[in-house]
Design a protein around this motif. Sequence first.
Motif, PDB file in Angstrom:
ATOM      1  N   THR A  14       0.858  -1.193   0.000  1.00 29.29           N
ATOM      2  CA  THR A  14       0.000   0.000   0.000  1.00 29.29           C
ATOM      3  C   THR A  14       0.894   1.243   0.000  1.00 29.29           C
TER       4      THR A  14
ATOM      5  N   PHE B 198      -1.795  -0.504   9.339  1.00 29.23           N
ATOM      6  CA  PHE B 198      -3.241  -0.690   9.354  1.00 29.23           C
ATOM      7  C   PHE B 198      -3.789  -1.348   8.096  1.00 29.23           C
ATOM      8  N   ASP B 199      -3.249  -0.976   6.943  1.00 26.66           N
ATOM      9  CA  ASP B 199      -3.840  -1.446   5.681  1.00 26.66           C
ATOM     10  C   ASP B 199      -3.054  -2.576   5.034  1.00 26.66           C
TER      11      ASP B 199
ATOM     12  N   ARG C 249      -4.005  -4.974   1.747  1.00 25.66           N
ATOM     13  CA  ARG C 249      -5.152  -4.386   1.056  1.00 25.66           C
ATOM     14  C   ARG C 249      -4.772  -3.654  -0.223  1.00 25.66           C
ATOM     15  N   GLY C 250      -3.519  -3.747  -0.624  1.00 27.20           N
ATOM     16  CA  GLY C 250      -3.064  -3.089  -1.846  1.00 27.20           C
ATOM     17  C   GLY C 250      -2.686  -4.112  -2.896  1.00 27.20           C
TER      18      GLY C 250
ATOM     19  N   TYR D 186      -7.733 -12.154  -0.535  1.00 28.72           N
ATOM     20  CA  TYR D 186      -7.861 -11.753   0.864  1.00 28.72           C
ATOM     21  C   TYR D 186      -7.239 -12.787   1.796  1.00 28.72           C
TER      22      TYR D 186
ATOM     23  N   PRO E  23      -5.527 -10.070   8.061  1.00 29.23           N
ATOM     24  CA  PRO E  23      -4.336  -9.266   8.334  1.00 29.23           C
ATOM     25  C   PRO E  23      -3.412  -9.841   9.405  1.00 29.23           C
TER      26      PRO E  23
ATOM     27  N   ASN F 111     -10.070  -2.003  17.136  1.00 33.34           N
ATOM     28  CA  ASN F 111      -8.819  -1.392  16.662  1.00 33.34           C
ATOM     29  C   ASN F 111      -8.285  -0.317  17.610  1.00 33.34           C
TER      30      ASN F 111
END
Length: 201
Positions: free
Chosen positions: A85, A124-125, A128-129, A137, A140, A177
Amino acid sequence: SSIKRVLDHLALMGYTMMMLYTEDVVKLEDHPYFGYMRGRYTTEDFRAIDDYAYEYGIEVIPCLELYGHMEKYLIWGEAFRIKDTESVLMAREEKTFEFLDKLIGTAASCFRSRRIHVGMDEAFDMGRGRFLTKHGYVPPFDIFNEYMDRLMEIVNKYGLSPMMWSDMYFRVSSGNNRYYGEDIEIPPEVAAKIPQNMELI
């Protein structure tokens, strides 16, 4: 010169350790855009800092970011193959771990301390990129643990004792979170995934 001035003050106050936070401000061989225009330190700079601190009996611990907080580097085309990301490195990518090996090895060669801070916070992400496009998927926390296993292989290769920011373990355990909730308890199945010799900060 600024670091030396800080060390003068720390010595007067009786400190015996300084953590030097760097993100991408390390001059890294074969990666000309890592720390580009960011006032990066050369290996000679790091060794001079460590020598100066050593005269005071102060241990300098390099603090790197080895997963998230990479947005200043990941804007460059040079970094595309290791980019997930905008701010997180690409998991399950050999080029990523080759890069980490070079970065950790460079830091390890400059400081007397065998301790190292590996960051690992606020990713955090993750997944997701480009990772999502390539692998689909994956939860995480599974990505994080798999990445951590590979990172620990490199840390162990250089005989280092690692520490990390602990927020990701708290966040995955909070249900919303959050990091600072007083009611957060890390469940045994999450705690079991924390590497045995990893110090949480």
